[in-house]
Design an enzyme around this catalytic site. Structure first.
Site, PDB file in Angstrom:
ATOM      1  N   VAL A  72      42.070  43.446  36.509  1.00  0.00           N
ATOM      2  CA  VAL A  72      41.498  42.106  36.495  1.00  0.00           C
ATOM      3  C   VAL A  72      41.719  41.426  37.839  1.00  0.00           C
ATOM      4  O   VAL A  72      42.799  41.527  38.429  1.00  0.00           O
ATOM      5  CB  VAL A  72      42.153  41.255  35.380  1.00  0.00           C
ATOM      6  CG1 VAL A  72      41.738  39.798  35.492  1.00  0.00           C
ATOM      7  CG2 VAL A  72      41.785  41.805  34.013  1.00  0.00           C
ATOM      8  N   CYS A  73      40.683  40.740  38.329  1.00  0.00           N
ATOM      9  CA  CYS A  73      40.816  39.891  39.514  1.00  0.00           C
ATOM     10  C   CYS A  73      40.018  38.614  39.273  1.00  0.00           C
ATOM     11  O   CYS A  73      39.540  38.371  38.169  1.00  0.00           O
ATOM     12  CB  CYS A  73      40.354  40.621  40.772  1.00  0.00           C
ATOM     13  SG  CYS A  73      38.578  40.903  40.852  1.00  0.00           S
ATOM     14  N   ALA A  74      39.849  37.808  40.306  1.00  0.00           N
ATOM     15  CA  ALA A  74      39.188  36.518  40.127  1.00  0.00           C
ATOM     16  C   ALA A  74      37.695  36.659  39.855  1.00  0.00           C
ATOM     17  O   ALA A  74      37.156  36.037  38.937  1.00  0.00           O
ATOM     18  CB  ALA A  74      39.415  35.635  41.354  1.00  0.00           C
ATOM     19  N   GLU A  76      35.733  39.955  40.357  1.00  0.00           N
ATOM     20  CA  GLU A  76      35.363  41.329  40.010  1.00  0.00           C
ATOM     21  C   GLU A  76      35.582  42.308  41.150  1.00  0.00           C
ATOM     22  O   GLU A  76      36.067  43.423  40.950  1.00  0.00           O
ATOM     23  CB  GLU A  76      33.900  41.446  39.546  1.00  0.00           C
ATOM     24  CG  GLU A  76      33.474  42.861  39.175  1.00  0.00           C
ATOM     25  CD  GLU A  76      32.003  42.987  38.807  1.00  0.00           C
ATOM     26  OE1 GLU A  76      31.325  43.803  39.456  1.00  0.00           O
ATOM     27  OE2 GLU A  76      31.539  42.268  37.897  1.00  0.00           O
ATOM     28  N   MET A 100      37.902  36.944  36.192  1.00  0.00           N
ATOM     29  CA  MET A 100      38.416  35.831  35.402  1.00  0.00           C
ATOM     30  C   MET A 100      37.393  34.707  35.262  1.00  0.00           C
ATOM     31  O   MET A 100      37.474  33.905  34.331  1.00  0.00           O
ATOM     32  CB  MET A 100      39.700  35.299  36.036  1.00  0.00           C
ATOM     33  CG  MET A 100      40.891  36.239  35.890  1.00  0.00           C
ATOM     34  SD  MET A 100      41.380  36.534  34.163  1.00  0.00           S
ATOM     35  CE  MET A 100      42.149  34.968  33.742  1.00  0.00           C
TER      36      MET A 100
END
Length: 373
Positions: A72-74, A76, A100
C-alpha cells in the site's frame, strides 16, 4: 511471480469479513501512524518506499508465508514498484489499486433493515474515512442523508434499485468531509435540506431543515429533531419511529465534538442538552444510526454500524457523566486533533470555494476526527 491489483472494494470485504491480510505500507512513518487501513485480522509492516530503493531482500524475511500480502502507498505508483520487486524475489503479492486515495473514497453499501410497508434502509460505510451515509428507499422514491462527494455511487445505486432521489439532507454543515448533497440534488431535481443555523454563510439556495419538519419518502416518514452541539444547527432524524439518525451528535462509542467552528465553550451546553434531555425523551428501542464511526470495533459483523438507544444509554461513556462540569471538562479538554483542512472543507460546503477533484481528495485525506471519546 505475477503482481496483481487488489481493489478497495476487495479490501473492504476482507475487513468486513475479518479475513487475514498482511499489509506492507510503504508510505512515510508519520503518514502511516496518522492513518492506515484497519481491521480485526490485519497485520502491518511499515517500511518507507525510499528505504527499499536498493532492494527488498531485508523485507522479504519479515513477510508471512501463510497470509495474503498487500503493498500500500498513497496513490499506487510506489506500491506497484515495490510489489514488482517482491515478485522478483518469489513473493506472491498484490498492490492496492489507486492507493490510499482509493481506500479513502470507497463506499460499501450495507442493508440496515426493512422499513414500514416494504421500504428499505441502506447504510453506505466509508471504511477509509469513518463516514456513514444513508439511503431511504420506499415505493420507488429515495432520500439521502449525509451523502459524501462520491455522488455517482449514490445515484447509480438508486438507479439499480429503481428509485428516484426526491430528498437530500445534510444533518449539519460538515467539517471533516465534503458533502455531495447539493450536487446530487442539482443532478436529480431533488430538494436539498440544510439547517439554517449552519447556513448563515452559504452562497447557494437550500430548503431549511427545521425542528419538526416531516418529509415523506414513499410510504416512509422522516421527522427532523433539532439536536445542536456538534454544530449550532445539528439536526437528527427519526425514521418511521424505528431509527434515530444522530448525525455527529452521538456515535456508538463516543459523542460529537463541539469545537469545529471554534465554539467549544459555547456549544458544549447545547451538546449536553441534546444528549441528556432531547435524546432521553425518545423511545429507547430506536436504533441509533450515526454519521461516523471512530474505531473498527463499532462495526457489526456485517459491516454495519448501529445499536439500540437503550444500549448506548448504558454503554456509551459520554451519556453517563452525571456532573455537568465533569462533562464540560471531558468534552473541552479531551479534544483530538482537528480534521485535516477542516476550515477549507467547511468553506467548500458553504460554496465559498470550489476546489478541483484532486484538491478535494487531498483535503479529505486522513482519519475521522469528529468524536470525543
Amino acid at each position: 511471480m505475477t503482481v496483481k491489483a487488489m481493489t478497495a472494494k476487495e479490501v473492504a470485504r476482507k475487513v468486513i469479513d475479518n479475513e487475514p491480510l498482511f499489509i506492507l505500507d510503504v508510505r512515510n512513518g508519520d503518514a502511516f501512524a496518522d492513518w492506515k487501513i484497519e481491521g480485526g485480522n490485519i497485520q502491518y509492516l511499515n517500511t518507507p518506499y525510499f528505504d527499499l530503493l536498493d532492494g527488498v531482500e531485508d523485507v522479504v524475511s519479515e513477510l508471512p508465508a501463510d497470509k495474503e500480502i498487500l503493498v500500500v502507498c498513497a496513490k499506487e505508483g510506489s506500491s506497484v514498484m515495490v510489489a514488482e520487486m517482491l515478485a522478483e524475489e518469489g513473493v506472491d503479492v498484490a498492490y492496492l489499486e489507486g492507493g490510499m486515495k482509493a481506500w479513502s473514497e470507497h463506499l460499501e453499501p450495507v442493508k440496515v433493515g426493512e422499513l414500514k410497508n416494504g421500504g428499505e434502509l441502506y447504510q453506505f460505510v466509508r471504511l477509509g474515512k469513518g463516514c456513514l451515509s444513508y439511503m431511504v428507499i420506499s415505493d420507488g422514491e429515495a432520500a439521502l442523508i449525509d451523502a459524501t462527494r462520491m455522488t455517482d455511487r449514490y445515484m447509480d445505486f438508486a438507479k439499480e434499485k429503481g428509485a428516484t432521489i426526491k430528498h437530500v439532507f445534510d444533518t449539519h454543515l460538515h467539517a471533516d468531509h465534503i458533502s455531495g448533497g447539493r450536487i446530487i440534488a442539482e443532478a436529480t431535481g431533488a430538494t436539498y435540506y440544510l439547517p439554517p443555523a449552519d447556513a448563515e454563510e452559504v452562497v447557494f439556495t437550500y430548503t431549511e431543515l427545521v425542528n419538526g419538519l416531516a418529509v415523506t419518502v414513499g410510504a416512509s416518514k422522516i421527522e427532523a429533531l433539532y439536536s445542536p452541539g456538534h454544530t449550532i444547527g445539528s439536526t437528527s432524524f427519526i425514521l418511521d419511529d424505528q431509527y434515530l439518525m444522530t448525525g455527529d451528535i452521538l456515535f456508538i462509542d463516543s459523542i460529537g465534538r463541539p469545537d469545529l467552528a471554534g465554539l467549544a465553550e459555547d456549544w458544549v451546553g447545547d451538546l449536553r442538552e441534546s444528549l441528556y434531555s432531547r435524546y432521553q425523551e425518545l423511545a429507547e428501542d430506536l436504533t441509533v444510526l450515526p454519521a461516523h464511526f471512530m474505531i473498527m470495533e463499532e462495526l457489526n459483523e456485517d459491516g454495519s454500524v448501529y445499536k439500540k438507544l437503550r444500549n448506548l444509554f448504558k454503554e456509551n461513556h459520554g451519556l453517563n457523566i452525571e456532573d455537568e462540569q465533569e462533562f464540560r471538562d471531558m468534552v473541552t479538554n479531551n479534544l483530538p486533533p482537528q480534521p485535516n483542512a477542516y476550515e477549507d472543507i467547511r468553506k467548500t460546503n458553504m460554496g465559498k470555494i470550489k476546489p478541483d477533484e484532486e484538491m478535494q481528495r487531498e483535503m479529505e485525506i486522513g482519519p475521522n476526527r469528529c468524536a470525543v471519546r
